[in-house]
Scaffold this active site. Structure first.
Site, short mmCIF file in Angstrom:
data_model
loop_
_atom_site.label_atom_id
_atom_site.label_comp_id
_atom_site.label_asym_id
_atom_site.label_seq_id
_atom_site.Cartn_x
_atom_site.Cartn_y
_atom_site.Cartn_z
N GLU A 162 0.73 -1.27 -0.03
CA GLU A 162 -0.02 0.01 -0.01
C GLU A 162 0.76 1.12 0.27
OE1 GLU A 162 -3.00 -0.06 2.78
OE2 GLU A 162 -4.04 -1.82 1.93
N GLU A 189 -5.19 -8.76 -0.67
CA GLU A 189 -5.85 -8.24 0.28
C GLU A 189 -7.55 -8.14 0.06
OE1 GLU A 189 -4.79 -5.47 3.30
OE2 GLU A 189 -2.53 -5.68 2.76
#
Length: 515
Positions: free
Chosen positions: A196, A319
């Site tokens: 991220e 994810e």
């Protein structure tokens, strides 16, 4: 005649009579020699140093009275082996970009402590580190997926980690590994280059991250894996298509093994809704976010196709899952939530998307494995339970490394408050033994659905089945009643003139096996 077995996994949502639905949905399945293999890594899992996932979840320490192997709970090892998990991602997540791997090696009493700044501000004592994780993966027979620290780490630090776990010759890092008790390298193939990066991994722009990725990837040398490392770039959040476009345009194909994508089924980040006490409005909104995965995978894949028409680079959805408010009375930073039949529906629908896009989606990781978000396992001291999501992942494991069977389905609509979603989704595959498996999901929270499948060309003569069902969508397993939701015999089907008619009852997961 060769035996052919059909597995139909169906997820449903209430307690109405299974014989009240008259409209029939026809599912047409086609054999295709050009269809891709459904990569087993689509069924991967995720273990982050977050809440009670590692400590109090997987890891209880080797002095615990809970039966364990080198500090890892034996009941969790057994459950995950039975689930056939193909890969496990670690140590994060956001935690990965604060994690310095050398803090977690060597004698445990000498390891430094840190503060887990992302998840609850708790003290991390580094008692579960690289050796512990990679040895756990060996116990499970699963592929490790290491997420490297780009945010607060250095190129040298990540290069040293690769050398430490993979180099079989004499070097400073391999010598250190041997000193710490491990002679043979683990040969870790899958590596995440940051996590991220657009957010907790450094708040980078796509252009800046692409340049950093190229630098890190250059120095991540490997000597132990045929074909080299699979480097996974930190990819987009949901529908940030510019991020994917920038990475694909600015990073040479030969440096990319995969591009990540993160998408959670969240109705509102400011007010996520309860994990158990939800109404149909919250259910519908959650499923709307879950079913958006079809659009996300389709559009990100189209961008990747522009720069990689031969589809050599994987789309890695590392994810995904439902995200709700934490359980009442639990630490807000620990992300502990219950797991209901809503999560079973969400999991089945999402896995169907991944299966049907197997030519590009070749790895995914449910978030997370134990005690965090949409977990397949929950623990409470000595107690452990399996969630509805566990049973869906187990049911769908038959698709691992099987050949995709393209299918068509004209789904009826699930309508609520003037909005509509497809009520049914499906995916199918044929394994190396010629066994055919079909998975179906009914998203409608009230109406049963009747599905018809032509069995003539499959040569199926007899069918048996099991069902997972409950009286309410909000039902879940608890430590006082850990088997409330579990499989039972299912008989809600019939074969007429070579056609299988399945009446899909609400609130159920059905597995049919045909011979």
């Amino acid at each position: 005649m060769k035996k052919i077995i059909v597995l139909v996994s169906v997820i449903l949502l209430s307690s109405q009579s299974i014989f009240s639905q008259k409209e029939t949905t026809v599912v047409t399945i086609k054999n295709s020699e050009s269809a891709p293999i459904i990569n087993k890594n689509i069924y991967g899992h995720f273990a982050e140093h977050l809440g009670r996932c590692i400590y109090g979840g997987f890891f209880v320490g080797d002095t615990s009275k809970i039966p364990n192997t080198n500090g890892v709970r034996n009941d969790i090892i057994k459950a995950l082996k039975e689930l056939k998990i193909p890969n496990l991602r670690w140590p994060g997540g956001c935690f990965a970009d604060t994690y310095h791997w050398k803090d977690g090696i060597g004698p445990k009493e000498n390891r430094p402590t840190i503060v887990n700044q992302w998840w609850g501000g708790v003290t991390e004592d580094n008692s579960f580190g690289t050796h512990d994780f990679l040895n756990l993966c060996e116990l499970l027979g699963t592929e490790p997926y290491l997420a490297g620290n780009m945010g607060s780490g250095t190129v040298q630090e990540m290069a040293d980690w690769v050398q430490y776990v993979n180099f079989n010759g004499k070097s400073p890092m391999s010598d250190l590994r041997v000193k710490n008790g491990r002679k043979e390298p683990w040969k870790v193939k899958i590596w995440g280059v940051g996590n991220e990066a657009w957010g907790c991994g450094g708040n980078m722009t796509a252009d800046y991250y692409a340049g950093e990725y190229r630098k890190y990837a250059t120095f991540m040398s490997d000597w132990s894996n045929s074909g080299g490392l699979m480097r996974v770039a930190s990819g987009a959040s949901s529908d940030d298509y510019n991020w994917t476009e920038t990475l694909m345009k600015n990073i040479p194909n030969q440096m990319l093994g995969g591009v990540a994508l993160h998408h959670y089924s969240v109705i509102d980040w400011a007010k996520k809704g309860d994990g158990v006490d939800f109404d149909e409005d919250l259910y519908f909104k959650t499923m709307k976010q879950a079913l958006k995965m079809e659009e996300l995978v389709t559009k990100h894949s189209a961008i990747m196709d522009k720069y990689d028409p031969n589809k050599k680079i994987a789309l890695v959805v590392d994810e995904w899952g439902g995200w709700y408010e934490v359980e009442k009375g639990s630490n807000p930073g620990f992300l502990y939530q219950q797991n209901t039949m809503r999560d079973a529906v969400l999991a089945g629908a999402t896995l169907n998307v991944f299966n049907n896009h197997a030519e590009r989606v070749r790895m995914a990781n449910l978030a997370q494995c134990v005690n965090v978000l949409q977990a397949v396992i929950l623990t409470d001291k000595t107690k452990m339970l399996l969630t509805p999501t566990y049973y869906i992942m187990q049911m769908y494991s038959v698709h691992q490394d099987a050949k995709l069977l393209p299918l068509t389905i004209n789904s009826p609509s699930y309508t609520f408050n003037g909005e509509s979603l497809p009520a049914l989704s499906a995916s199918a595959s044929k394994d190396k033994n010629g066994l055919v498996h079909i998975s179906l999901v009914n998203v409608d929270s009230k109406k049963p659905n009747t599905i018809e499948i032509d069995l003539n060309e499959l040569g199926i003569k007899s069918v048996s089945g099991v069902i997972v069902t409950s009286s309410k969508l909000q039902d879940h397993n608890t430590f006082d009643n850990p088997t409330k939701i579990q499989p039972a015999v299912f008989k809600g089907f019939q074969i007429k003139k070579g056609k299988l008619e399945v009446v899909i009852p609400p609130f159920s997961v059905v597995t049919l096996e045909g011979k």
